[in-house]
Design a protein around this motif. Structure first.
Motif, short mmCIF file in Angstrom:
data_model
loop_
_atom_site.label_atom_id
_atom_site.label_comp_id
_atom_site.label_asym_id
_atom_site.label_seq_id
_atom_site.Cartn_x
_atom_site.Cartn_y
_atom_site.Cartn_z
N ASP A 203 12.88 33.32 36.84
CA ASP A 203 13.15 34.21 37.97
C ASP A 203 14.06 35.39 37.62
OD1 ASP A 203 11.59 32.59 39.62
OD2 ASP A 203 13.29 31.31 40.11
N LYS A 204 14.61 35.40 36.41
CA LYS A 204 15.52 36.48 36.02
C LYS A 204 14.73 37.66 35.46
CE LYS A 204 19.72 33.93 35.22
NZ LYS A 204 20.84 33.69 34.33
N THR A 205 14.85 38.79 36.15
CA THR A 205 14.10 39.98 35.73
C THR A 205 14.62 40.55 34.41
OG1 THR A 205 15.50 41.36 37.12
CG2 THR A 205 13.42 40.63 38.07
N LYS A 206 15.86 40.27 34.06
CA LYS A 206 16.39 40.83 32.81
C LYS A 206 15.63 40.30 31.58
CE LYS A 206 20.23 37.80 31.51
NZ LYS A 206 21.66 37.78 31.23
N PHE A 207 14.99 39.15 31.69
CA PHE A 207 14.21 38.62 30.58
C PHE A 207 12.75 39.07 30.64
CE2 PHE A 207 17.49 35.12 30.86
CZ PHE A 207 18.23 35.61 29.81
N LYS A 208 12.38 39.70 31.73
CA LYS A 208 11.01 40.16 31.91
C LYS A 208 10.86 41.66 31.67
CE LYS A 208 9.91 36.58 35.23
NZ LYS A 208 9.43 36.29 36.57
N ARG A 209 11.95 42.33 31.34
CA ARG A 209 11.94 43.77 31.07
C ARG A 209 12.69 44.03 29.78
NH1 ARG A 209 10.87 48.44 33.64
NH2 ARG A 209 10.38 47.42 35.60
N LEU A 210 11.99 44.56 28.80
CA LEU A 210 12.58 44.88 27.50
C LEU A 210 12.61 46.40 27.35
CD1 LEU A 210 10.44 42.37 25.40
CD2 LEU A 210 12.68 41.94 26.44
N ARG A 211 13.79 46.98 27.33
CA ARG A 211 13.90 48.43 27.17
C ARG A 211 13.53 48.82 25.74
NH1 ARG A 211 18.20 50.58 26.87
NH2 ARG A 211 19.67 49.02 26.66
N THR A 212 12.56 49.72 25.60
CA THR A 212 12.13 50.09 24.25
C THR A 212 13.19 50.89 23.50
OG1 THR A 212 10.95 52.01 25.15
CG2 THR A 212 9.66 50.02 24.77
N ALA A 213 14.16 51.46 24.22
CA ALA A 213 15.25 52.19 23.56
C ALA A 213 16.30 51.24 22.98
CB ALA A 213 15.90 53.16 24.55
N ASN A 214 16.27 49.99 23.38
CA ASN A 214 17.22 49.00 22.88
C ASN A 214 17.05 48.88 21.35
OD1 ASN A 214 18.18 46.41 21.93
ND2 ASN A 214 18.33 45.77 24.06
N PRO A 215 18.14 49.01 20.58
CA PRO A 215 18.04 48.97 19.12
C PRO A 215 17.39 47.67 18.59
CG PRO A 215 20.24 49.67 19.78
CD PRO A 215 19.51 49.26 21.03
N ILE A 216 17.61 46.56 19.25
CA ILE A 216 17.02 45.30 18.79
C ILE A 216 15.51 45.33 19.01
CG2 ILE A 216 16.93 42.81 19.19
CD1 ILE A 216 19.94 43.01 19.93
#
Length: 141
Positions: free
Chosen positions: A62-75
């Motif tokens: 239910d956590k949206t933070k794990f369902k959205r990966l920012r492509t600008a994130n260095p990792i």
């Protein structure tokens, strides 16, 4: 006498098996392609990264933070965005590119989990774990 063998002509079974077979075949092909795109020592790290993404979704669906990966994130850049095969793996898992406005009105590209299918995620997790174990065995030899 009762048998535990599955009837290969069972239409219901075939309806389930066909997409699973296609998914596994595409995933194996993408993993093989990834291994050719990245340095051998880095392949295990990238595969572990995918396992972490899948596991986070399993643990906290239910956590949206794990369902959205920012492509600008260095990792994300280091482990996924720079490799065509890595992006294919994420797509197979259910992540698709999405462009949205951030908090200050600037566009931000993300990979969003749009198809959260626990069955396919579990197959992906198992395949990745197998590849990691095989990769470790090959590296040790």
């Amino acid at each position: 006498m009762q048998t535990d063998e599955l009837d290969p002509d069972d239409e219901e079974l075939q309806r389930i098996q066909d997409p699973v077979t296609v998914f596994c075949s595409r995933l194996q092909k993408a993993i093989k392609m990834l291994r050719s795109e990245v340095y051998p020592l880095e392949a295990g790290t990238v595969l572990q990264f995918f396992l972490k993404i899948i596991w986070n979704v399993f643990e906290s669906p239910d956590k949206t933070k794990f369902k959205r990966l920012r492509t600008a994130n260095p990792i994300i850049q280091r482990h996924a965005a720079n490799y065509k095969a890595a992006m294919e793996i994420l797509s197979l898992i259910g992540f698709h590119e999405d462009v949205a406005l951030d908090g200050i009105g600037k566009t931000e590209t993300s990979l969003v989990l749009k198809r959260n299918d626990p069955g396919f995620s579990w197959l992906a997790k198992s395949s990745l774990e197998t590849c990691i174990v095989c990769g470790v065995a090959v590296a040790v030899q």
